[in-house]
Design an enzyme around this catalytic site. Structure first.
Site, PDB file in Angstrom:
ATOM      1  N   SER A 167     -31.902  -8.094  38.211  1.00 18.00           N
ATOM      2  CA  SER A 167     -32.172  -9.100  37.175  1.00 18.00           C
ATOM      3  C   SER A 167     -31.006 -10.061  37.047  1.00 18.00           C
ATOM      4  O   SER A 167     -31.195 -11.271  36.867  1.00 18.00           O
ATOM      5  CB  SER A 167     -32.429  -8.430  35.827  1.00 18.00           C
ATOM      6  N   HIS A 259     -46.390  -5.353  37.668  1.00 24.39           N
ATOM      7  CA  HIS A 259     -46.592  -4.818  39.029  1.00 24.39           C
ATOM      8  C   HIS A 259     -46.475  -3.289  39.074  1.00 24.39           C
ATOM      9  O   HIS A 259     -46.838  -2.681  40.064  1.00 24.39           O
ATOM     10  CB  HIS A 259     -45.656  -5.503  40.051  1.00 24.39           C
TER      11      HIS A 259
HETATM   12  C1  LIG Z   1     -39.456  -2.002  36.818  1.00 23.04           C
HETATM   13  S1  LIG Z   1     -38.680  -1.851  35.282  1.00 23.04           S
HETATM   14  C2  LIG Z   1     -38.350  -3.557  34.867  1.00 23.04           C
HETATM   15  C3  LIG Z   1     -37.223  -3.678  33.891  1.00 23.04           C
HETATM   16  C4  LIG Z   1     -36.795  -5.103  33.559  1.00 23.04           C
HETATM   17  N1  LIG Z   1     -37.853  -5.914  33.018  1.00 23.04           N
HETATM   18  C5  LIG Z   1     -36.193  -5.746  34.774  1.00 23.04           C
HETATM   19  O1  LIG Z   1     -36.869  -6.466  35.480  1.00 23.04           O
HETATM   20  O2  LIG Z   1     -35.015  -5.480  35.057  1.00 23.04           O
HETATM   21  C6  LIG Z   1     -40.012  -1.468  34.203  1.00 23.04           C
HETATM   22  C7  LIG Z   1     -39.587  -1.199  32.770  1.00 23.04           C
HETATM   23  O3  LIG Z   1     -40.730  -0.814  32.009  1.00 23.04           O
HETATM   24  C8  LIG Z   1     -40.327   0.192  31.095  1.00 23.04           C
HETATM   25  N2  LIG Z   1     -41.503   0.962  30.691  1.00 23.04           N
HETATM   26  C9  LIG Z   1     -42.256   1.778  31.469  1.00 23.04           C
HETATM   27  N3  LIG Z   1     -43.273   2.280  30.749  1.00 23.04           N
HETATM   28  C10 LIG Z   1     -43.150   1.783  29.488  1.00 23.04           C
HETATM   29  C11 LIG Z   1     -43.918   1.918  28.314  1.00 23.04           C
HETATM   30  N4  LIG Z   1     -45.025   2.683  28.280  1.00 23.04           N
HETATM   31  N5  LIG Z   1     -43.542   1.251  27.198  1.00 23.04           N
HETATM   32  C12 LIG Z   1     -42.409   0.469  27.210  1.00 23.04           C
HETATM   33  N6  LIG Z   1     -41.650   0.291  28.329  1.00 23.04           N
HETATM   34  C13 LIG Z   1     -42.028   0.941  29.454  1.00 23.04           C
HETATM   35  C14 LIG Z   1     -39.331   0.999  31.887  1.00 23.04           C
HETATM   36  O4  LIG Z   1     -38.494   1.771  31.053  1.00 23.04           O
HETATM   37  C15 LIG Z   1     -38.584  -0.080  32.647  1.00 23.04           C
HETATM   38  O5  LIG Z   1     -37.459  -0.522  31.927  1.00 23.04           O
END
Ligand SMILES: C[S@@+](CC[C@H](N)C(=O)[O-])C[C@H]1O[C@@H](n2cnc3c(N)ncnc32)[C@H](O)[C@@H]1O
Length: 351
Positions: A167, A259
């Site tokens: 990021s 995604h």
């Molecule tokens: C692939 S990471 C992307 C993180 C950030 N947006 C980035 O691009 O650096 C996906 C994020 O979704 C969060 N996540 C997964 N399931 C979730 C849920 N049910 N509710 C809230 N956040 C969630 C994870 O903790 C993670 O931080």
């Protein structure tokens, strides 16, 4: 010492025969683990001040002496390390990207996270995922990825820092091509540690923000947001975006979130954003837009199936998801040539 791997992705020089190139491609899994092991041992940090002998590095890392020399020469072969004279190991510019404080971004956590069990073991079951069209993670890890990271907090924190590194590298590009100064409240959904949100708020000094992620992420996120001097401007909220997301933003951001999910779940996340947002507010989806021609996004698309049962999407697929959730896709900003290929900006407005 010259490298036989001109390209760190383990492809061979162009004049190598197809069979040899294929052998190297098949053995590409070793490169991931070489890079990850160099990163775990902190070799870039130890070599950033100048070359060292294998004995010095053995003392510093506690590794087996013979194992470490093998690793160093393997790392030299893939272009991370130099051995300009026998048993004097130094760092290449590529290897220097693994230093903890590398500029503009360190890839140390990314290298460690990709080589660690949560990422690595499901990938070993790619065949199963391709055959049955489902994520291999429950079989490989005994649970879904996010549960696994909650149960293995150290690895989960490394993954979050890895996402933060990626990021950070694209936040600079995003800030350059997308004006956030017109927004007053930026809500980042699935924000992880908040690296992108922090950059957006730095570019929009008048705005405040909400960081939303799983409850177990909030402590780590607070440390990052505080270190960036943004504690007063950011509300940290733990929750489940499949249930609801915080209201009140005029800009909602979803980066590398949709995604991770199949269409039904992605639709739920978007519907929750729609319910929380005011009419006319903006939704910024930061994701790949899959082309038909060969692209690293096709590898990511397969990885999303294997790891989380998600998918990368074409322009039409993004548009259909957004429209069905009550958003109008206004424009797509593609990254500059040479930027990390995994992102575009899809700007939509809530109807
Ligand atoms: C692939 S990471 C992307 C993180 C950030 N947006 C980035 O691009 O650096 C996906 C994020 O979704 C969060 N996540 C997964 N399931 C979730 C849920 N049910 N509710 C809230 N956040 C969630 C994870 O903790 C993670 O931080």
């Amino acid at each position: 010492m010259s490298s036989t791997y001109d390209n760190p992705s383990a492809t061979a020089p162009a004049d190598t025969s197809p069979a040899v190139r294929l052998i190297q491609m098949v053995q590409g899994y070793q490169v991931t683990q070489v890079v990850g092991t160099v990163a775990r041992l902190g070799l870039a940090d130890r070599l950033i001040t100048g070359p060292k002998s294998s004995a010095e590095l053995t003392r510093a890392t506690g590794a087996d002496p013979d194992g470490l020399v093998r690793l160093l020469r393997a790392a030299a072969t893939v272009g991370l390390i130099t051995e300009a004279e026998p048993d004097r190991f130094g760092l290449t510019p590529l290897g220097a990207c693994l230093a903890t404080h590398a500029q503009p971004v360190s890839l140390r956590d990314f290298a460690i996270a990709v080589g660690a069990p949560g990422h690595w073991l499901p990938c070993g079951r790619m065949f199963d995922a391709v055959m049955n069209g489902r994520s291999a993670t429950a079989t490989a890890l005994g649970m879904g990825l996010w549960d696994y990271y909650r149960e293995n907090p150290e690895e989960g924190a490394t993954f979050a820092r890895a996402m933060g590194s990626l990021s950070a590298s694209i936040a600079i590009d995003i800030a350059a091509c997308y004006d956030v100064t017109r927004f007053s409240r930026i809500v980042d959904i699935g924000a992880s540690q908040g690296i992108l949100l922090a950059s957006l708020l730095e570019a929009a000094p008048q705005a405040t923000g909400t960081l939303f992620d799983r409850p177990e992420m909030i402590t780590q996120a607070r440390a990052v947001i505080t270190a960036r001097g943004l504690a007063e401007r950011v509300e940290l909220v733990g929750g489940d975006f499949l249930t609801e997301v915080p209201p009140g933003g005029d800009l909602y951001v979803l980066k590398s979130v949709l995604h991770d999910w199949d269409d039904d779940h992605a639709q739920r996340i978007l519907a929750n954003c729609h319910r929380a947002a005011r009419p006319g507010s903006t939704l910024l989806v930061v994701e790949g837009v899959v082309p038909t021609e060969p692209s690293p996004l096709h590898l990511m698309n397969l990885l999303m199936l294997v790891q989380v049962g998600g998918r990368e999407r074409t322009h039409e697929q993004h548009q259909a998801l957004l429209e069905a959730a009550g958003y109008r896709l206004e424009r797509v900003i593609l990254p500059q040539p040479g930027a990390y290929p995994g992102w575009s900006l899809l700007e939509a407005h809530r109807r």
